[in-house]
Design a protein around this motif. Structure first.
Motif, mmCIF file in Angstrom:
data_model
loop_
_atom_site.group_PDB
_atom_site.id
_atom_site.type_symbol
_atom_site.label_atom_id
_atom_site.label_comp_id
_atom_site.label_asym_id
_atom_site.label_seq_id
_atom_site.Cartn_x
_atom_site.Cartn_y
_atom_site.Cartn_z
ATOM 1 N N UNK A 1 16.045 -0.667 -7.658
ATOM 2 C CA UNK A 1 15.344 -0.882 -6.392
ATOM 3 C C UNK A 1 16.019 -1.964 -5.563
ATOM 4 N N UNK A 2 16.546 -2.994 -6.214
ATOM 5 C CA UNK A 2 17.224 -4.057 -5.489
ATOM 6 C C UNK A 2 18.453 -3.499 -4.759
ATOM 7 N N UNK A 3 19.170 -2.608 -5.397
ATOM 8 C CA UNK A 3 20.380 -2.058 -4.789
ATOM 9 C C UNK A 3 20.085 -1.126 -3.629
ATOM 10 N N UNK A 4 18.831 -0.694 -3.481
ATOM 11 C CA UNK A 4 18.477 0.200 -2.376
ATOM 12 C C UNK A 4 18.313 -0.540 -1.054
ATOM 13 N N UNK A 5 18.206 -1.879 -1.103
ATOM 14 C CA UNK A 5 18.112 -2.715 0.105
ATOM 15 C C UNK A 5 16.893 -2.382 0.963
ATOM 16 N N UNK A 6 15.799 -1.961 0.363
ATOM 17 C CA UNK A 6 14.548 -1.796 1.104
ATOM 18 C C UNK A 6 13.916 -3.170 1.293
ATOM 19 N N UNK A 7 13.322 -3.413 2.454
ATOM 20 C CA UNK A 7 12.713 -4.719 2.742
ATOM 21 C C UNK A 7 11.296 -4.534 3.262
ATOM 22 N N UNK A 8 10.503 -5.588 3.130
ATOM 23 C CA UNK A 8 9.104 -5.543 3.567
ATOM 24 C C UNK A 8 8.662 -6.950 3.962
ATOM 25 N N UNK A 9 8.015 -7.049 5.112
ATOM 26 C CA UNK A 9 7.449 -8.315 5.560
ATOM 27 C C UNK A 9 5.959 -8.369 5.269
ATOM 28 N N UNK A 10 5.272 -9.432 5.672
ATOM 29 C CA UNK A 10 3.835 -9.556 5.421
ATOM 30 C C UNK A 10 3.049 -8.426 6.078
ATOM 31 N N UNK A 11 2.026 -7.948 5.392
ATOM 32 C CA UNK A 11 1.176 -6.893 5.941
ATOM 33 C C UNK A 11 -0.141 -6.871 5.186
ATOM 34 N N UNK A 12 -1.115 -6.123 5.712
ATOM 35 C CA UNK A 12 -2.386 -5.991 5.015
ATOM 36 C C UNK A 12 -2.182 -5.185 3.731
ATOM 37 N N UNK A 13 -2.795 -5.662 2.643
ATOM 38 C CA UNK A 13 -2.607 -5.030 1.347
ATOM 39 C C UNK A 13 -3.946 -4.762 0.680
ATOM 40 N N UNK A 14 -3.984 -3.711 -0.111
ATOM 41 C CA UNK A 14 -5.092 -3.448 -1.021
ATOM 42 C C UNK A 14 -4.485 -3.144 -2.385
ATOM 43 N N UNK A 15 -4.952 -3.851 -3.416
ATOM 44 C CA UNK A 15 -4.415 -3.655 -4.755
ATOM 45 C C UNK A 15 -5.542 -3.312 -5.721
ATOM 46 N N UNK A 16 -5.226 -2.439 -6.663
ATOM 47 C CA UNK A 16 -6.184 -2.107 -7.712
ATOM 48 C C UNK A 16 -5.652 -2.620 -9.044
ATOM 49 N N UNK A 17 -6.461 -3.457 -9.695
ATOM 50 C CA UNK A 17 -6.124 -3.993 -11.009
ATOM 51 C C UNK A 17 -7.020 -3.321 -12.060
ATOM 52 N N UNK A 18 -6.491 -3.174 -13.242
ATOM 53 C CA UNK A 18 -7.269 -2.650 -14.365
ATOM 54 C C UNK A 18 -7.438 -3.787 -15.361
ATOM 55 N N UNK A 19 -8.624 -4.393 -15.355
ATOM 56 C CA UNK A 19 -8.877 -5.559 -16.195
ATOM 57 C C UNK A 19 -9.472 -5.104 -17.531
ATOM 58 N N UNK A 20 -9.050 -5.703 -18.661
ATOM 59 C CA UNK A 20 -9.569 -5.268 -19.965
ATOM 60 C C UNK A 20 -11.065 -5.490 -20.143
ATOM 61 N N UNK A 21 -11.653 -6.377 -19.359
ATOM 62 C CA UNK A 21 -13.097 -6.639 -19.456
ATOM 63 C C UNK A 21 -13.866 -5.938 -18.341
ATOM 64 N N UNK A 22 -13.390 -6.047 -17.113
ATOM 65 C CA UNK A 22 -14.135 -5.554 -15.954
ATOM 66 C C UNK A 22 -13.752 -4.147 -15.526
ATOM 67 N N UNK A 23 -12.672 -3.612 -16.061
ATOM 68 C CA UNK A 23 -12.222 -2.291 -15.652
ATOM 69 C C UNK A 23 -11.486 -2.333 -14.327
ATOM 70 N N UNK A 24 -11.525 -1.218 -13.582
ATOM 71 C CA UNK A 24 -10.789 -1.125 -12.323
ATOM 72 C C UNK A 24 -11.457 -1.971 -11.240
ATOM 73 N N UNK A 25 -10.643 -2.771 -10.552
ATOM 74 C CA UNK A 25 -11.128 -3.635 -9.475
ATOM 75 C C UNK A 25 -10.167 -3.476 -8.295
ATOM 76 N N UNK A 26 -10.664 -2.946 -7.182
ATOM 77 C CA UNK A 26 -9.846 -2.782 -5.982
ATOM 78 C C UNK A 26 -10.163 -3.903 -5.008
ATOM 79 N N UNK A 27 -9.137 -4.636 -4.605
ATOM 80 C CA UNK A 27 -9.327 -5.843 -3.799
ATOM 81 C C UNK A 27 -8.410 -5.837 -2.584
#
Length: 281
Positions: A212-238
């Motif tokens: 991926x580094x060799x592909x030279x794709x770039x990204x600046x700050x932007x609105x993000x939504x991430x989903x984590x899978x926590x071993x206690x709480x399960x899926x959490x989308x933030x």
């Protein structure tokens, strides 16, 4: 970075552009490599093929804003990619070297973190080093205090820490975004030895980062939504909110919030309650 990085970026973006998307007709000639030929890029940007060759080989260092705009238009560069191109060519202003105290987190900012018990929050620098965090961030992500300072980097953790990596519901998407953010910062601050060491370590240790580094794709700050899978709480989308710290250039306060009334809000509330009860842990 110099002319070599500029040339590599132009070659990567040229190879990634479908000639049909660039508006070029099929001339019937077989293509030995994907993307645009050098002469096609020269035609679209209204420069000579020899000029494109010299740019890609790093033999032409100073490039005018007019030519950079023409190249960016021809390559269909996104805004982040266009800004990165100008930075590599020394036309856009570069970030000045960070002073030694740039990674020191001010006391009021630390108190702000501690005053957000229900919102996971971090303070990051441009390299994505974690400079400060609150208890909610530890509950959601990882115990940063248990790590050596050199290991407290979100991109390094994303690629080299199996536990942290497993928290992502869609690791490839999140990891690739990390590479794009780091590549953007590398263009802004090419003289940063710590960033160079981080990139070198990841290139050696992870094949996907290397690709991926060799592909030279770039990204600046932007609105993000991430989903984590926590071993206690399960899926959490933030939602991920990022705020610049004006008194300490280069630092950002990052906060993770759930949509009110959502399952993720309930999961996050449960997780934070669980994390504050030592007996249950």
């Amino acid at each position: 970075m110099g002319g070599t990085e500029l040339g590599e970026f132009l070659r990567a973006r040229r190879a990634a552009l479908d000639p049909r998307r660039a508006g070029l007709p099929d001339d019937g000639r077989p293509r030995r490599v994907p993307g645009l030929r050098r002469e096609e890029l020269a035609q679209l940007a209204h420069v000579s093929t020899d000029y494109v060759i010299r740019l890609e080989q790093g033999r032409t260092r100073r490039v005018s804003r007019t030519i950079l705009d023409a190249l960016a238009d021809a390559l269909r560069l996104a805004p982040d990619e266009r800004a990165y191109l100008f930075t590599l060519a020394d036309v856009a202003p570069r970030t000045s070297p960070r002073p030694p105290a740039a990674d020191r987190v001010a006391g009021p900012l630390r108190r702000l973190l501690d005053g957000m018990p229900d919102i996971p929050a971090l303070v990051l620098n441009r390299r994505q080093d974690v400079l400060a965090w609150n208890r909610a961030a530890v509950a959601l992500l990882i115990d940063f205090g248990a790590l050596a300072p050199a290991e407290r980097n979100l991109i390094r953790l994303t690629f080299l820490d199996a536990g942290y990596r497993s928290r992502y519901a869609d690791w490839p998407r999140a990891a690739r975004a990390c590479v794009e953010v780091l590549r953007m910062e590398a263009g802004r601050d090419p003289a940063d030895p710590v960033l160079a060491a981080l990139v070198g370590e990841l290139v050696l240790k992870d094949a996907e980062f290397r690709s991926w580094w060799s592909s030279h794709q770039v990204r600046g700050p932007r609105e993000l939504t991430k989903t984590y899978v926590h071993p206690v709480a399960g899926a959490v989308t933030l939602d991920v909110q990022q705020f610049s710290v004006e008194t300490h250039p280069g630092q950002r306060l990052v906060a993770y919030t759930a949509e009110p009334g959502s399952d993720s809000e309930s999961a996050l509330r449960f997780l934070l309650q669980w994390a504050t009860e030592p007996a249950r842990r």
